[in-house]
Scaffold this motif. Structure first.
Motif, PDB file in Angstrom:
ATOM      1  N   GLU A 179       0.830  -1.208   0.000  1.00 52.27           N
ATOM      2  CA  GLU A 179       0.000   0.000   0.000  1.00 52.27           C
ATOM      3  C   GLU A 179       0.869   1.265   0.000  1.00 52.27           C
ATOM      4  OE1 GLU A 179      -3.743  -0.698   2.668  1.00 52.27           O
ATOM      5  OE2 GLU A 179      -2.055  -1.777   3.549  1.00 52.27           O
ATOM      6  N   THR A 183       0.944   4.133  -2.847  1.00 52.79           N
ATOM      7  CA  THR A 183       0.629   5.518  -2.504  1.00 52.79           C
ATOM      8  C   THR A 183       1.742   6.457  -2.946  1.00 52.79           C
ATOM      9  OG1 THR A 183      -0.636   4.748  -0.587  1.00 52.79           O
ATOM     10  CG2 THR A 183       0.008   7.066  -0.615  1.00 52.79           C
ATOM     11  N   THR A 188      -4.481   6.358  -5.703  1.00 50.41           N
ATOM     12  CA  THR A 188      -5.463   6.822  -4.729  1.00 50.41           C
ATOM     13  C   THR A 188      -5.869   5.668  -3.813  1.00 50.41           C
ATOM     14  OG1 THR A 188      -7.336   6.299  -6.182  1.00 50.41           O
ATOM     15  CG2 THR A 188      -6.345   8.496  -6.381  1.00 50.41           C
TER      16      THR A 188
END
Length: 288
Positions: A179, A183, A188
């Motif tokens: 993640e 990012t 998004t």
């Protein structure tokens, strides 16, 4: 040396014992399935007068055609397919998004929300029958497959709370570095969830989906109370109606043919996804 020579026979004996138990358990599980299938191919006389494990003297495959057309079993089957697929997909979407938020984000009411979802699994299904009946009537959704699908999807029979409970543990096993990297690359929150986390959680989604599908496929009480149009009955309700009618008309062959047809989707799902179910249950239990 002596320890090694003693341990090896014990390992062999333990493997034999485990395999014997598994074979015995498989026979216990397969017994009613095989008996149902054999009975579905018999005529009424052989069912009533013959021995339970006699092979059909004449294979009555027309029993399947009769129950599919004359007993409206085809309608029951497709109604169950529609409700099961729709409610499972809808509950998976809600469970996955909710579980991801509860597993990955920290906010004040997170523990409370998680507790409410888990606690709702302990509420008996029958407690919601009367309120749901009047609620669907006020929304003009009573006696409709769409209304029944909504009832199943939001967790009245426990499929949504179970999905959230299971997937929260599954999402916790996925590395946060993925993640963070996404990012940094400009993805998004929705992109991270739908492009990275959701594909990685495929084993868990398959496990929850199959558990939910089996629950909906076999559900009887809600479908009986909320549906009163014979053309909208699902398979459990249809089989109950058929049993009441056919036992007086002594049409046991078609009745067991209907039972055999109702088992086919369940068996096919398990055969196709047994590895994913096992992997999903194992991964989801690590941080449940």
């Amino acid at each position: 040396m002596n320890d090694h020579s003693t341990t090896k026979p014990l390992l062999i004996l333990s493997k034999i014992a485990v395999r014997f138990f598994l074979i015995l358990w498989s026979l216990v599980v397969l017994y009613p399935v095989l008996w149902t299938f054999l009975t579905s191919l018999k005529d009424n006389q052989q069912v009533m007068l013959g021995k339970p494990w006699d092979f059909p003297s004449v294979f009555r495959f027309e029993n399947y055609a009769n129950v599919w057309s004359r007993a409206n079993f085809g309608d029951y089957f497709f109604n169950s397919i529609i409700v099961t697929v729709s409610s499972t997909l809808l509950s998976l979407i809600m469970a996955a998004t909710t579980a991801y938020i509860l597993a990955r984000f920290t906010f004040k009411a997170r523990g409370l929300f998680y507790f409410v979802y888990v606690a709702s699994m302990m509420i008996p299904t029958t407690l919601g029958l009367i309120p749901l009946f009047f609620l669907l009537g006020d929304m003009n959704l009573s006696n409709s497959l769409f209304g029944l699908t909504l009832v199943y999807s939001v967790g009245t029979i426990g499929i949504l709370p179970f999905g959230i409970f299971f997937l929260v543990g599954f999402f916790k096993t996925l590395p946060r570095e993925l993640e963070e990297a996404a990012t940094i690359d400009g993805s998004t929150l929705y992109g991270v969830f739908f492009k990275i986390m959701l594909p990685l959680s495929k084993p868990g989604l398959i496990t929850v989906g199959i558990m939910n599908a089996l629950t909906v496929w076999n559900e009887y009480i809600m479908a009986t109370v909320l549906i009163n149009d014979p053309m909208k009955y699902t398979i459990p309700v249809g089989i109950a109606i058929m049993q009441g009618e056919m036992q007086y008309r002594t049409e046991w062959g078609p009745l067991f043919a209907g039972l055999s047809i109702s088992m086919i989707p369940v068996i096919v799902m398990y055969v196709l996804y047994q590895r994913q179910i096992t992997g999903g249950l194992t991964a989801g239990a690590l941080k449940g």
